[in-house]
Write a protein that holds these residues in place. Structure first.
Motif, PDB file in Angstrom:
ATOM      1  N   SER A 144      -9.346   1.907  32.231  1.00 44.10           N
ATOM      2  CA  SER A 144      -9.366   3.041  31.301  1.00 44.10           C
ATOM      3  C   SER A 144      -8.041   3.221  30.578  1.00 44.10           C
ATOM      4  O   SER A 144      -7.981   3.857  29.531  1.00 44.10           O
ATOM      5  CB  SER A 144      -9.734   4.330  32.030  1.00 44.10           C
ATOM      6  OG  SER A 144      -8.680   4.745  32.873  1.00 44.10           O
ATOM      7  N   GLU A 145      -6.969   2.654  31.120  1.00 44.95           N
ATOM      8  CA  GLU A 145      -5.638   2.803  30.533  1.00 44.95           C
ATOM      9  C   GLU A 145      -5.103   1.492  29.966  1.00 44.95           C
ATOM     10  O   GLU A 145      -3.969   1.427  29.490  1.00 44.95           O
ATOM     11  CB  GLU A 145      -4.672   3.333  31.589  1.00 44.95           C
ATOM     12  CG  GLU A 145      -5.075   4.689  32.122  1.00 44.95           C
ATOM     13  CD  GLU A 145      -4.227   5.151  33.302  1.00 44.95           C
ATOM     14  OE1 GLU A 145      -3.522   4.314  33.913  1.00 44.95           O
ATOM     15  OE2 GLU A 145      -4.264   6.348  33.594  1.00 44.95           O
ATOM     16  N   ALA A 146      -5.901   0.452  29.990  1.00 49.63           N
ATOM     17  CA  ALA A 146      -5.440  -0.893  29.629  1.00 49.63           C
ATOM     18  C   ALA A 146      -5.369  -1.102  28.123  1.00 49.63           C
ATOM     19  O   ALA A 146      -6.044  -0.433  27.340  1.00 49.63           O
ATOM     20  CB  ALA A 146      -6.377  -1.932  30.244  1.00 49.63           C
ATOM     21  N   PHE A 147      -4.581  -2.077  27.749  1.00 47.65           N
ATOM     22  CA  PHE A 147      -4.558  -2.637  26.394  1.00 47.65           C
ATOM     23  C   PHE A 147      -5.580  -3.766  26.444  1.00 47.65           C
ATOM     24  O   PHE A 147      -5.378  -4.763  27.142  1.00 47.65           O
ATOM     25  CB  PHE A 147      -3.153  -3.156  26.067  1.00 47.65           C
ATOM     26  CG  PHE A 147      -3.012  -3.678  24.666  1.00 47.65           C
ATOM     27  CD1 PHE A 147      -2.803  -2.807  23.611  1.00 47.65           C
ATOM     28  CD2 PHE A 147      -3.082  -5.042  24.406  1.00 47.65           C
ATOM     29  CE1 PHE A 147      -2.654  -3.289  22.312  1.00 47.65           C
ATOM     30  CE2 PHE A 147      -2.943  -5.530  23.118  1.00 47.65           C
ATOM     31  CZ  PHE A 147      -2.728  -4.653  22.058  1.00 47.65           C
ATOM     32  N   ILE A 148      -6.698  -3.612  25.731  1.00 48.81           N
ATOM     33  CA  ILE A 148      -7.818  -4.552  25.831  1.00 48.81           C
ATOM     34  C   ILE A 148      -7.806  -5.499  24.640  1.00 48.81           C
ATOM     35  O   ILE A 148      -7.721  -5.058  23.489  1.00 48.81           O
ATOM     36  CB  ILE A 148      -9.168  -3.810  25.921  1.00 48.81           C
ATOM     37  CG1 ILE A 148      -9.149  -2.800  27.067  1.00 48.81           C
ATOM     38  CG2 ILE A 148     -10.318  -4.803  26.083  1.00 48.81           C
ATOM     39  CD1 ILE A 148     -10.396  -1.937  27.153  1.00 48.81           C
ATOM     40  N   VAL A 149      -7.936  -6.797  24.935  1.00 45.35           N
ATOM     41  CA  VAL A 149      -7.831  -7.831  23.913  1.00 45.35           C
ATOM     42  C   VAL A 149      -9.065  -8.724  23.948  1.00 45.35           C
ATOM     43  O   VAL A 149      -9.519  -9.134  25.016  1.00 45.35           O
ATOM     44  CB  VAL A 149      -6.573  -8.692  24.159  1.00 45.35           C
ATOM     45  CG1 VAL A 149      -6.458  -9.799  23.128  1.00 45.35           C
ATOM     46  CG2 VAL A 149      -5.329  -7.829  24.157  1.00 45.35           C
TER      47      VAL A 149
END
Length: 139
Positions: free
Chosen positions: A110-115
């Motif tokens: 929920s807090e990640a930098f998603i790539v």
């Protein structure tokens, strides 16, 4: 300590990114749209782009191209593509966490930098954008 599941995930991600980098170099002469995932009514994302949390099924770790079901859990917001995913997010900690491929640290999705990491929609989760940039610099 990294368990086998996390190690396999990390190796798979590194392979996907490495293969994709090679493929992108070979296809530099093609139009930019050829590497973008097109979904009607949703902006296109290229491999390596950050994707919004709400367009990712966090159970399948996949960019879905449309808004997903919101799954609030312990004050955080997660996203799933179906009722099974919604239930799993609520009951399985593994569906809410990932391993940052750069730092090997377990992080909250929920807090990640998603790539976006593949043309099939696979995503990777990084603790920060800086970790993602550092990961790319190592490749």
């Amino acid at each position: 300590m990294i368990n086998i599941k996390h190690l396999v995930y990390l190796l798979a991600l590194m392979t996907v990114v490495a293969c994709q980098n090679t493929k992108e170099k070979q296809e530099e002469t093609q139009a930019d749209a050829s590497t973008a995932i097109e979904v009607t009514g949703v902006p296109s994302y290229r491999i390596g782009d950050e994707v919004p949390h709400d367009l990712v099924c966090m159970v399948n770790n996949a960019y879905m191209g449309k808004k997903q079901f919101e799954v609030p859990f312990e004050g955080r917001m997660y996203y799933g593509c179906c009722n099974m995913c919604v239930e799993r997010i609520q009951t399985d900690e593994g569906a809410r966490t990932a391993v940052d491929p750069y730092s090997s640290k377990e992080i909250d999705k929920s807090e990640a930098f998603i790539v976006l990491v593949s043309s099939q929609g696979h995503v990777a989760y990084f603790e920060t954008e800086e970790n993602y940039k550092s990961f790319l610099a190592q490749q």
